[in-house]
Design a protein around this motif. Sequence first.
Motif, mmCIF file in Angstrom:
data_model
loop_
_atom_site.group_PDB
_atom_site.id
_atom_site.type_symbol
_atom_site.label_atom_id
_atom_site.label_comp_id
_atom_site.label_asym_id
_atom_site.label_seq_id
_atom_site.Cartn_x
_atom_site.Cartn_y
_atom_site.Cartn_z
ATOM 1 N N UNK A 1 -1.819 13.414 74.568
ATOM 2 C CA UNK A 1 -1.809 11.786 74.624
ATOM 3 C C UNK A 1 -3.111 11.256 75.063
ATOM 4 N N UNK A 2 -3.835 11.979 75.845
ATOM 5 C CA UNK A 2 -4.923 11.280 76.643
ATOM 6 C C UNK A 2 -6.116 11.223 75.046
ATOM 7 N N UNK A 3 -5.970 12.304 74.494
ATOM 8 C CA UNK A 3 -6.905 12.398 73.192
ATOM 9 C C UNK A 3 -6.497 11.320 72.236
ATOM 10 N N UNK A 4 -5.195 11.209 71.926
ATOM 11 C CA UNK A 4 -4.790 10.102 70.767
ATOM 12 C C UNK A 4 -5.002 8.502 71.378
ATOM 13 N N UNK A 5 -4.968 8.492 72.799
ATOM 14 C CA UNK A 5 -5.203 7.259 73.281
ATOM 15 C C UNK A 5 -6.966 6.928 73.173
ATOM 16 N N UNK A 6 -7.744 7.858 73.506
ATOM 17 C CA UNK A 6 -8.891 7.888 73.196
ATOM 18 C C UNK A 6 -9.293 7.559 71.866
ATOM 19 N N UNK B 1 0.624 20.163 86.789
ATOM 20 C CA UNK B 1 1.943 20.686 86.130
ATOM 21 C C UNK B 1 1.539 22.198 85.879
ATOM 22 N N UNK B 2 2.646 22.883 85.798
ATOM 23 C CA UNK B 2 2.693 24.472 85.665
ATOM 24 C C UNK B 2 3.120 24.924 84.273
ATOM 25 N N UNK B 3 3.595 24.101 83.445
ATOM 26 C CA UNK B 3 4.035 24.597 82.025
ATOM 27 C C UNK B 3 2.742 24.200 80.958
ATOM 28 N N UNK B 4 2.427 25.061 80.357
ATOM 29 C CA UNK B 4 1.336 24.935 79.551
ATOM 30 C C UNK B 4 1.420 23.805 78.302
ATOM 31 N N UNK B 5 2.830 24.108 77.789
ATOM 32 C CA UNK B 5 3.145 23.006 76.743
ATOM 33 C C UNK B 5 3.140 21.704 77.398
ATOM 34 N N UNK B 6 3.603 21.452 78.560
ATOM 35 C CA UNK B 6 3.617 19.956 79.078
ATOM 36 C C UNK B 6 2.196 19.593 79.200
ATOM 37 N N UNK B 7 1.375 20.416 79.780
ATOM 38 C CA UNK B 7 -0.133 20.100 80.023
ATOM 39 C C UNK B 7 -0.756 19.699 78.628
ATOM 40 N N UNK B 8 -0.372 20.550 77.695
ATOM 41 C CA UNK B 8 -1.216 20.248 76.293
ATOM 42 C C UNK B 8 -0.655 19.065 75.676
ATOM 43 N N UNK B 9 0.706 18.636 76.005
ATOM 44 C CA UNK B 9 1.140 17.508 75.549
ATOM 45 C C UNK B 9 0.439 16.258 76.148
ATOM 46 N N UNK B 10 0.288 16.340 77.463
ATOM 47 C CA UNK B 10 -0.615 15.297 78.257
ATOM 48 C C UNK B 10 -2.055 15.144 77.737
#
Length: 190
Positions: free
Chosen positions: A175-180, A163-172
């Motif tokens: 999410x991966x970090x919190x899932x971990x 994806x090209x939008x920094x904020x949306x990339x950081x949100x994912x």
Amino acid sequence: MSQTPSFLAALARHREVFAVAEQYAAQSQQLLDAVVACLKAGGKVVWMGNGGSAADSQHLAAEFMVRYKAERGPLASIALTTDTSILTAHANDYHFDSVFERQVRGLVRAGDVVIGLTTSGKSPNINLALAAANELGAFTVALTGRDGGKVKDIAQLPIIVNYDETARIQEMHMFIGHWLCEALDLVLAD
């Protein structure tokens, strides 16, 4: 007068990124497996990033060391973004590009997991540090975005949020970090 950005438009972009989140499931499982093996063997998880990704690195290292949800012992983890004396001395005396590489060479051991967060994949300080971690025998992970940049060819496990939008990339990434963290609570329960 400029128009206020639409909350619903931002929410739609967030949903667009998360609509394909299942494509990161296998890589996220690889990340979990690597972290569990590292921690069970007495290793540590090292985080780094710039700007918002630095804050996310610190946040996730804190979740490991303190707790996420479950009451458990600390999980060995550190963010290389937190020591202002090291960051400023190194940037002043050497170069900011090698600020994380220097710390990796001093702190990382074979078997550790080193995770770089870079939304572009082009951050020289992240790329140099991950390359150094590879040399030391650590397992390297890049949480990145866009097309993966150079880091996709350096990290052993690149997780690329396309994806090209920094904020949306950081949100994912978060999410991966919190899932971990949630998965570790279950896998490593006392």
